[in-house]
Design a protein around this motif. Structure first.
Motif, mmCIF file in Angstrom:
data_model
loop_
_atom_site.group_PDB
_atom_site.id
_atom_site.type_symbol
_atom_site.label_atom_id
_atom_site.label_comp_id
_atom_site.label_asym_id
_atom_site.label_seq_id
_atom_site.Cartn_x
_atom_site.Cartn_y
_atom_site.Cartn_z
ATOM 1 N N SER A 1 1.150 -0.989 -0.081
ATOM 2 C CA SER A 1 -0.015 0.049 -0.231
ATOM 3 C C SER A 1 0.992 1.087 -0.574
ATOM 4 C CB SER A 1 -0.665 -0.373 0.898
ATOM 5 O OG SER A 1 -0.174 0.037 2.426
ATOM 6 N N LYS A 2 1.863 1.230 0.762
ATOM 7 C CA LYS A 2 2.664 2.392 0.399
ATOM 8 C C LYS A 2 4.052 2.325 -0.376
ATOM 9 C CE LYS A 2 6.855 4.572 3.061
ATOM 10 N NZ LYS A 2 8.283 4.206 4.141
ATOM 11 N N PHE A 3 4.043 1.051 -1.109
ATOM 12 C CA PHE A 3 4.346 1.517 -2.488
ATOM 13 C C PHE A 3 4.343 1.993 -3.683
ATOM 14 C CE2 PHE A 3 5.793 -0.524 -6.538
ATOM 15 C CZ PHE A 3 6.829 -0.874 -6.976
ATOM 16 N N VAL A 4 2.427 1.984 -3.417
ATOM 17 C CA VAL A 4 1.864 2.379 -4.939
ATOM 18 C C VAL A 4 1.981 3.767 -4.378
ATOM 19 C CG1 VAL A 4 -0.142 2.379 -5.044
ATOM 20 C CG2 VAL A 4 0.436 0.725 -3.969
ATOM 21 N N ARG A 5 1.712 4.515 -2.821
ATOM 22 C CA ARG A 5 2.128 5.865 -3.040
ATOM 23 C C ARG A 5 3.683 7.198 -3.567
ATOM 24 N NH1 ARG A 5 -0.574 4.270 1.610
ATOM 25 N NH2 ARG A 5 0.984 5.350 3.140
#
Length: 451
Positions: free
Chosen positions: A43-47
């Motif tokens: 979820s952090k990588f996406v942002r």
């Protein structure tokens, strides 16, 4: 997540299909080829489009110490790490659903960091492209499966096979020998399939528990990425079955070493044809020039092909390791072998590189020699028609001498990059100094009471 998942290979999309991705490993290869980076929730990588790592990761030795920074102060400025989505691949051995992504190392102005090994290889490929050429490579990976070794003072021994016996040596190409540790091989195949890697073949080599994996020919950077990934997946497969996989050049005394043979050809960007063959299928001058460049410049590349003190234990005459710069057609005693092939597949095999080399740097160094040969347009020595193991010594036999030859060769440093070679020398001199401070069992056995 559709934006970035649209850019990743099909195998990675298949791995993620119908699943909730838990983690992304953002990685880069250091000087040794060890994966460095960060793991983060998906979820952090996406942002985020990038993350940061200090450039000091390229000054770390294999023992974890820090080499002197040849460019001056050790201030550890951050590099900008940007994902190369084409490298996304599964980590199928993890407990959760994890994807690995290799990142490109850039400085804060957006330029490639010249001391990053992957960027070194990209630099060499670009030099070829600027001349209208496309280099093509096909690597072979040799490694040992060994019994778990948790005490470095104890010798490494072969693993226990399914028969309850230790793996035996001198069983090259034996299918029964491969079956002894078939469960490890099965997991290697399964992991490779999940990661989208195509194995051209697996065979038993001459050493006890020694295996060779051949990869299909292709783009040098993509193949180096695969070897970088393969080393990890092979280690993970071995650990599942209570043994280790090692890529040391010479892990077991009295056994042959492990090489990373590299097959090279070059195609014309405009026509797609192999420049080593003419319209009638004959060898071209470019073919001979490439060989001549390897003969002339490989001594300066050995520090990159044989990067550790252990690497030089593989260079033993009559031990299946060609330690010469001779070339020959279908002659496995030569350091430079021309395999049997059709004109479209005419290629040169460099048999000097050890499997312990960083794949980006090993392939880069080998291609650099051939590139210089194409520019210098010289002819090689006469083909070796006999046993090249009898040839005179032409290569350095220890890391210190190899580093001296690398630094003395201005042409090689210019192609590989002056800043990179300065950092590489600093790291390797530090490692060599550390090794010389260790007293070996041989010294204690023979010198303690006799000198």
């Amino acid at each position: 997540m559709s934006d970035w998942t649209d850019q990743i290979p099909q195998a990675a999309r298949d791995f993620m299909a119908g699943r909730r991705l838990d983690e992304v490993e953002c990685i880069v290869a250091d000087i040794a080829g060890v994966a460095r980076g960060k793991a983060m929730p998906a979820s952090k990588f996406v942002r985020q489009e990038k993350f940061y790592l200090p450039n000091s990761i390229f000054l770390q030795t294999i023992t974890g110490e820090w080499a002197d920074n040849p460019s001056g102060a050790f201030t550890e400025p951050d590099m900008v790490m940007r994902p190369d989505y084409t490298t996304a691949t599964a980590a199928p051995w993890t407990a959760d659903w994890t994807i690995q992504v290799i990142h490109d190392a850039m400085d804060q102005q957006g330029n490639p960091v010249p001391i990053a090994p992957r960027n070194v290889l990209k630099r060499i490929v670009k030099l070829y492209e600027e001349k209208g050429w496309k280099p093509v490579v096909a690597p072979e990976m040799e490694f040992f499966l060994v019994a778990r070794n948790i005490d470095p003072n104890q010798p490494i021994i072969p693993p226990m096979g399914r028969t309850g016996r230790r793996a035996a040596a001198k069983q090259a190409y034996s299918m029964s020998a491969v079956d002894e540790y078939g469960k490890v091989i099965d997991d290697i195949y399964d992991f490779a399939e999940a990661q989208g890697f195509e194995i051209d073949g697996i065979l038993q080599e001459g050493g006890a528990g020694q295996v060779e994996i051949n990869l299909n020919h292709g783009d040098p950077v993509a193949l180096a990425d695969e070897i970088f990934y393969f080393k990890r997946l092979i280690r993970e497969a071995a650990l599942r079955h209570d043994c280790f996989a090692t890529f040391m050049a010479k892990p077991i005394e009295g056994e042959p070493g492990s090489a990373m043979h590299i097959h090279h050809s070059v195609t014309d960007l405009a026509t797609g044809k192999n420049i080593f063959s003419d319209e009638k299928g004959r060898e071209t001058p470019a073919f001979l020039h490439f060989i001549a460049g390897m003969q002339k410049h490989l001594p300066a590349a050995v520090a990159l092909l044989a990067p550790y003190v252990n690497s030089y234990r593989r260079y033993v005459p009559d031990f299946a390791a060609p330690i010469n710069l001779e070339w020959g057609r279908d002659n496995r005693t030569t350091g430079l072998r021309v395999p049997i092939s059709g004109p479209e597949s005419r290629r040169i095999e460099n048999r000097l590189a050890g499997m312990d080399c960083n794949p980006y740097l090993g392939i880069a160094a080998s291609l650099a020699c051939g590139y210089l040969g194409l520019l210098e347009a010289e002819n090689p020595r006469a083909e070796c028609l006999g046993d090249a193991y009898m040839s005179e010594d032409e290569l350095p036999y220890n890391l210190g001498d190899a580093l001296d030859l690398m630094i003395e060769n201005e042409a090689m440093r210019g192609v590989i990059g002056h800043e990179f070679t300065a950092v590489y020398e600093s790291v390797k001199r530090n490692e060599y100094k550390e090794f010389l401070q260790v007293i070996s069992p041989w010294e204690r056995e023979h010198l303690l009471l006799n000198v």
